[in-house]
Design a protein around this motif. Sequence first.
Motif, mmCIF file in Angstrom:
data_model
loop_
_atom_site.group_PDB
_atom_site.id
_atom_site.type_symbol
_atom_site.label_atom_id
_atom_site.label_comp_id
_atom_site.label_asym_id
_atom_site.label_seq_id
_atom_site.Cartn_x
_atom_site.Cartn_y
_atom_site.Cartn_z
ATOM 1 N N UNK A 264 -31.334 10.220 31.889
ATOM 2 C CA UNK A 264 -32.325 9.288 32.242
ATOM 3 C C UNK A 264 -32.885 8.786 30.923
ATOM 4 N N UNK A 265 -33.107 9.481 29.968
ATOM 5 C CA UNK A 265 -33.808 9.082 28.722
ATOM 6 C C UNK A 265 -32.684 8.403 27.761
ATOM 7 N N UNK A 266 -31.284 9.031 27.633
ATOM 8 C CA UNK A 266 -30.275 8.390 27.047
ATOM 9 C C UNK A 266 -30.042 6.923 27.397
ATOM 10 N N UNK A 267 -29.758 6.781 28.796
ATOM 11 C CA UNK A 267 -29.694 5.427 29.145
ATOM 12 C C UNK A 267 -30.685 4.652 28.741
ATOM 13 N N UNK A 268 -31.805 5.101 29.015
ATOM 14 C CA UNK A 268 -33.172 4.083 28.661
ATOM 15 C C UNK A 268 -32.920 3.708 27.175
ATOM 16 N N UNK A 269 -32.613 4.658 26.647
ATOM 17 C CA UNK A 269 -32.544 4.470 24.971
ATOM 18 C C UNK A 269 -31.490 3.450 24.658
ATOM 19 N N UNK A 270 -30.497 3.548 25.284
ATOM 20 C CA UNK A 270 -29.271 2.613 25.137
ATOM 21 C C UNK A 270 -29.411 1.404 25.493
ATOM 22 N N UNK A 271 -30.069 1.233 26.810
ATOM 23 C CA UNK A 271 -30.602 -0.256 27.010
ATOM 24 C C UNK A 271 -31.355 -0.995 25.944
ATOM 25 N N UNK A 272 -32.122 -0.443 25.199
ATOM 26 C CA UNK A 272 -32.910 -0.700 24.209
ATOM 27 C C UNK A 272 -32.302 -0.662 22.840
ATOM 28 N N UNK A 273 -31.253 -0.014 22.576
ATOM 29 C CA UNK A 273 -30.999 0.171 21.268
ATOM 30 C C UNK A 273 -29.535 -0.027 20.924
ATOM 31 N N UNK A 274 -28.861 -0.014 21.888
ATOM 32 C CA UNK A 274 -27.307 -0.090 21.736
ATOM 33 C C UNK A 274 -27.115 -1.684 21.596
ATOM 34 N N UNK A 275 -26.608 -2.229 20.319
ATOM 35 C CA UNK A 275 -26.398 -3.508 20.037
ATOM 36 C C UNK A 275 -25.494 -4.148 20.828
ATOM 37 N N UNK A 276 -24.269 -3.343 21.063
ATOM 38 C CA UNK A 276 -23.205 -3.729 22.036
ATOM 39 C C UNK A 276 -23.352 -3.929 23.474
ATOM 40 N N UNK A 277 -24.595 -3.461 23.803
ATOM 41 C CA UNK A 277 -25.103 -3.424 25.038
ATOM 42 C C UNK A 277 -26.085 -4.840 25.091
ATOM 43 N N UNK A 278 -26.945 -4.677 24.037
ATOM 44 C CA UNK A 278 -28.010 -5.712 24.158
ATOM 45 C C UNK A 278 -27.823 -7.070 23.801
#
Length: 401
Positions: A264-278
């Motif tokens: 859960x923490x990994x996905x929440x972090x990527x939602x906020x920090x992965x530029x290719x997603x954001x």
Amino acid sequence: MNERGFDLSARLTTRRDTDLYRDLTPVDRVAERSYFAPDPGAGLPVLDGEERLVFASNNYLGLSRDERVVAAARQAAEVVGTGAGASRLATGDTLVHRDLELLLAEVERTERALAFSSGYAANVGTISALSPDVVFSDELNHASIVDGCRLSGADVEVYDHCDAEDLQARLSARAADANPDESWLVATDTIFSVDGTVAPLSAICDAAEAFGAWVLADEAHATGLFDGGGGIVQREGLTDRVDIRIGTLSKALASQGGYVAGSEELVEYLVNAARSFVFSTGLAPPAAAAASEALHIAGHGSRRDRLWTNVRHLRRGLEDLGYEVLGESHILPVLVGDPTDALALGEALRTRGIVAPAIRPPAVPEEASRIRVSPMATHSRCDIEDCIEAFRSAGEEVGLL
């Protein structure tokens, strides 16, 4: 005034002179049999009159034209729309995205999953967002892992291909002088797309755990092909030992996109920090729906069994002819050795109605040039026999048999 642009003509000439030039090859459909066209440049392609058997596709389960997958994509387009229209963080987060991610997490046996616009974006976005101090990376890892390492700014320790002992030694050597607060990531493909080799994932986990490192496994060429539609992680029973799972929707799942699965923490972090997603528009809803349906079929149907039957038959037939077939997976690299011979064999196969590409430098060392063969679940037994016969006569023509 000095010319400060780019001499692209000279660069293209250099590529042609060094046999590094590539053409696009338009095709009428993604299937086990297709019509091809010469590269028209900026014009419209004109298809050849001869249908060819395709042994060069990553559409391993042959689901790209499956009526159930097509219907799922059509329904999503009609109900949700043809495109997400915005970043998932704006208005591009739809119910079909959430359905897909729930199914991916179930198959991967993780808390969450997150869909990206491509597997490349998933790797680059995840590794750069984590910003590890050190990445221990297999020497044959995919370019998306390599580029993710570069963007992260990490120190990169490249270990010998599929060599857990070399990884262990590099971890140990780094630990001798490292700051104890360094963050470490071990990254590996699980099935390597050009060699067909399978990473010794359990031994890699052993090495990583001994030093407290996280493990990232890229299942791009394994997703959908093993237990319950999973990959090597599921096959080896390592779901609780691999911290980050990367996968693709674009190969066996016959769609477009990639994903990350983990805590859960990994996905929440990527939602906020992965530029290719954001900073990317969300995955197109029809692609998400198609992938969900394909994943369901992969987990519950007979496609996987049909694929592995074809793999065994084709490998045995090629080896009986005298070819050296590398790897230990559904990807069958036929070793040729000389780049010129590999190109000649590929062209001779094409004249016999078989599409299977020559792989040569810089993708592989010159002495390891090969033909990459990848059967599909939808190839018939006669198709496999036709491929074997084409390799026999083509090999005799170019002097390899």
